[in-house]
Scaffold this active site. Structure first.
Site, PDB file in Angstrom:
ATOM      1  N   LYS A 182       0.854  -1.189   0.000  1.00 53.14           N
ATOM      2  CA  LYS A 182       0.000   0.000   0.000  1.00 53.14           C
ATOM      3  C   LYS A 182       0.886   1.233   0.000  1.00 53.14           C
ATOM      4  O   LYS A 182       1.516   1.569   1.003  1.00 53.14           O
ATOM      5  CB  LYS A 182      -0.941   0.015   1.205  1.00 53.14           C
ATOM      6  CG  LYS A 182      -2.081   1.026   1.039  1.00 53.14           C
ATOM      7  CD  LYS A 182      -3.173   0.822   2.061  1.00 53.14           C
ATOM      8  CE  LYS A 182      -4.394   1.672   1.722  1.00 53.14           C
ATOM      9  NZ  LYS A 182      -5.500   1.455   2.685  1.00 53.14           N
ATOM     10  N   TRP A 194      -3.147   0.428  -3.700  1.00 48.89           N
ATOM     11  CA  TRP A 194      -2.644  -0.937  -3.630  1.00 48.89           C
ATOM     12  C   TRP A 194      -1.789  -1.277  -4.843  1.00 48.89           C
ATOM     13  O   TRP A 194      -2.109  -0.911  -5.968  1.00 48.89           O
ATOM     14  CB  TRP A 194      -3.793  -1.936  -3.538  1.00 48.89           C
ATOM     15  CG  TRP A 194      -4.568  -1.853  -2.259  1.00 48.89           C
ATOM     16  CD1 TRP A 194      -5.836  -1.391  -2.097  1.00 48.89           C
ATOM     17  CD2 TRP A 194      -4.117  -2.244  -0.965  1.00 48.89           C
ATOM     18  NE1 TRP A 194      -6.229  -1.468  -0.781  1.00 48.89           N
ATOM     19  CE2 TRP A 194      -5.181  -1.989  -0.047  1.00 48.89           C
ATOM     20  CE3 TRP A 194      -2.932  -2.784  -0.457  1.00 48.89           C
ATOM     21  CZ2 TRP A 194      -5.098  -2.263   1.301  1.00 48.89           C
ATOM     22  CZ3 TRP A 194      -2.845  -3.048   0.908  1.00 48.89           C
ATOM     23  CH2 TRP A 194      -3.906  -2.788   1.760  1.00 48.89           C
TER      24      TRP A 194
END
Length: 536
Positions: free
Chosen positions: A434, A439
């Protein structure tokens, strides 16, 4: 109204009897420690498995009691796969690659009563034996050397059973096998398989749209028998009468290729790290081996790079991507192209083959994120959850939060699912990166890096970053004699990924640490590079 069908129990006894009566002449070949080959047949397997059942009963084995095995892939290990559960016991495979403290814990937690051990693994077993409750140990001492005090000869033990022994009637919901998974946090956790689950799984993986095992096959399980029951291959081979080729302790690429060549193997099964070395040998000496023209490989355990699939296809070897877990018996998905995909161009076909594929029969899937169940659009990510008759509903004597309130098992894999139901694993939840609130899939970057001609292996992990929270670091193993610079890799990755996905940090190392199952041990890399110094 009730059905008019027989109440026929689905048990391993049925598969063993079938193999012993229908496939008497089909060979089972085992590579011995000295590389000699032992050859016997399914008729021998039936007779010896029955002897083992009888001997265990005479030794006082009670229903549900565990018999541990610590063995390489071999005929004796195969006998335990059938002889123990057909005596109403539970065979429990010990992963000898684990640390001795984990092995001791596992043997005690499972409450193993007896053990069957390979002679060459006896030193490993002796290290833990004194700290376990195991009463008797039977050693497959093929060398004929005298055994240490307190250890018994397996062959002598086989002769102690009743000659007129008959298999007991089994309940299909009774336990037959046990395997501990090290892919969890904390202590390893045990999965207990029922006869019914194993038989249903066996039928499922023999279908043409899954692994397509048949009597025409020569099956070589490279995946160890201590790893998720060798993905069910021993049971499948026995059910359909496929010749089996057991590689024993000789797991190096050249030994495996020699064995596949000599026995004309048609299907070989294992994890990507095994196939990386085999592909390199084939690339180096493409004419050295005359492999079966119908050879196919089934690859699972971790994501397989598209470049590897292309590499094997270049050698005429069909490569099939599969995915599963110990908790699933273990096969969950198998990736085959559907007829309407034949018209696609090669790039699109290989892209689809690199996905883990649609769920196998009797496996239900869904993927969940913070907004609920995801759409099957091929882009939205969520944690894959599964259920079915071959999926565990709990761990053995251990608490876990992996099961949802409505009965689904959370796999820990973050996936996308496309409109055709093909699953693509983006990452493990613990391995997702992250960065700046977004992501990044480490698996996608790894697969792209391993497509570079100079790279043998690549693992990408999240490293703390003062500005972005986390940034990806790529640990790379180069092929012998080849080289590549980070700037070249960045340029290559920028052609496929957004700039913020591309690692700035690259480390060239001799070897990527691996787990006992042959997967990249990313936790070790994260720990090693957690104090990485980022340049401004």
């Amino acid at each position: 109204m009730q059905s008019t069908m027989m109440d026929y129990q689905l048990t391993l006894t049925g598969i063993l009897k079938r193999s012993g009566s229908l496939f008497k002449k089909i060979e089972i070949v085992s590579s011995m420690p000295d590389k000699s080959l032992q050859r016997y047949t399914y008729a021998d397997l039936y007779i010896r498995s029955k002897k083992l059942s009888a001997a265990l009963k005479s030794a006082g084995l009670e229903p549900g009691q565990r018999v541990a095995t610590m063995m390489w892939n071999s005929s004796v290990h195969l006998e335990a796969y059938f002889g123990v559960p057909c005596a109403m016991g539970v065979f429990h495979t010990l992963n000898f690659r684990l640390h001795s403290s984990d092995l001791t814990y596992i043997a005690n937690h499972a409450d193993d009563r007896f053990a069957i051990i390979d002679e060459i693994l006896l030193p490993i077993f002796q290290e833990i034996h004194k700290n376990t409750k195991i009463e008797r140990v039977f050693v497959a001492n093929r060398s004929g050397k005298e055994l240490p005090s307190g250890y018994e000869c397996y062959e002598d033990f086989l002769e102690t059973g009743q000659k007129d022994y008959e298999f007991p009637e089994l309940n299909e919901n009774s336990p037959c096998a046990m395997c501990y998974t090290s892919g969890t946090t904390g202590k390893p956790k045990g999965v207990v398989y029922s006869h019914r689950a194993v038989v249903l799984h066996t039928y499922g993986i023999c279908l043409s749209d899954t692994c397509s095992y048949s009597s025409n096959d020569v099956l070589m399980p490279v995946v160890p028998q201590f790893h998720a029951n060798a993905w069910g291959t021993p049971f499948a081979a026995a059910m359909v009468g496929a010749k089996m080729v057991m590689p024993g302790p000789h797991m190096d690429p050249v030994s495996l290729l020699n064995l596949a060549n000599d026995e004309q193997v048609t299907v070989a099964v294992g994890v990507p790290t095994i196939w990386i070395g085999i592909l390199q040998e084939l690339d180096k000496s493409p004419t050295r081996w005359k492999l079966n023209s119908n050879l196919r490989t089934i690859v699972g355990g971790s994501a397989m790079p598209e470049s590897m699939i292309r590499g094997f296809f270049a050698h005429g070897i069909d490569t099939i991507h599969a995915w599963g877990m110990t908790e699933m018996s273990p096969i969950g998905t198998v990736s085959h192209l559907r007829p309407y995909m034949d018209k696609w161009n090669d790039d699109k076909k290989f892209n689809m083959r690199a996905k883990q594929g649609p769920p196998a029969p009797m496996v239900e899937v869904r993927a969940m994120n913070e907004e609920g169940e995801i759409n099957w659009d091929g882009t939205t990510m969520g944690e894959l959850q599964v259920k079915g008759p071959c999926v565990a509903s709990s761990y053995y004597n251990a608490e876990s939060d992996k099961w949802t309130k409505d009965g689904w098992f959370g796999t820990g894999d973050v996936v996308t699912i496309d409109e055709d139901g093909y699953i693509k694993i983006a990452d493990r939840t613990k391995d997702l990166i992250k960065s700046g609130g977004e992501w990044i899939s480490s698996v996608d970057i790894e697969n792209a890096l391993m497509g570079h001609p100079s790279i043998s292996e690549a693992a990408v992990v999240a490293i703390p970053h003062p500005k972005w929270d986390e940034r990806p670091l790529a640990a790379i193993v180069l092929k012998p004699g080849l080289n590549v610079c980070p700037s070249e890799l960045k340029k290559m990755l920028l052609e496929k990924f957004a700039k913020w996905w591309v690692p700035e940090a690259y480390e060239f190392i001799k070897e990527i640490p691996k787990t006992s199952a042959g997967k990249f041990k990313k936790s070790a890399l994260r720990e090693k590079y957690e104090d990485w110094s980022w340049e401004d």
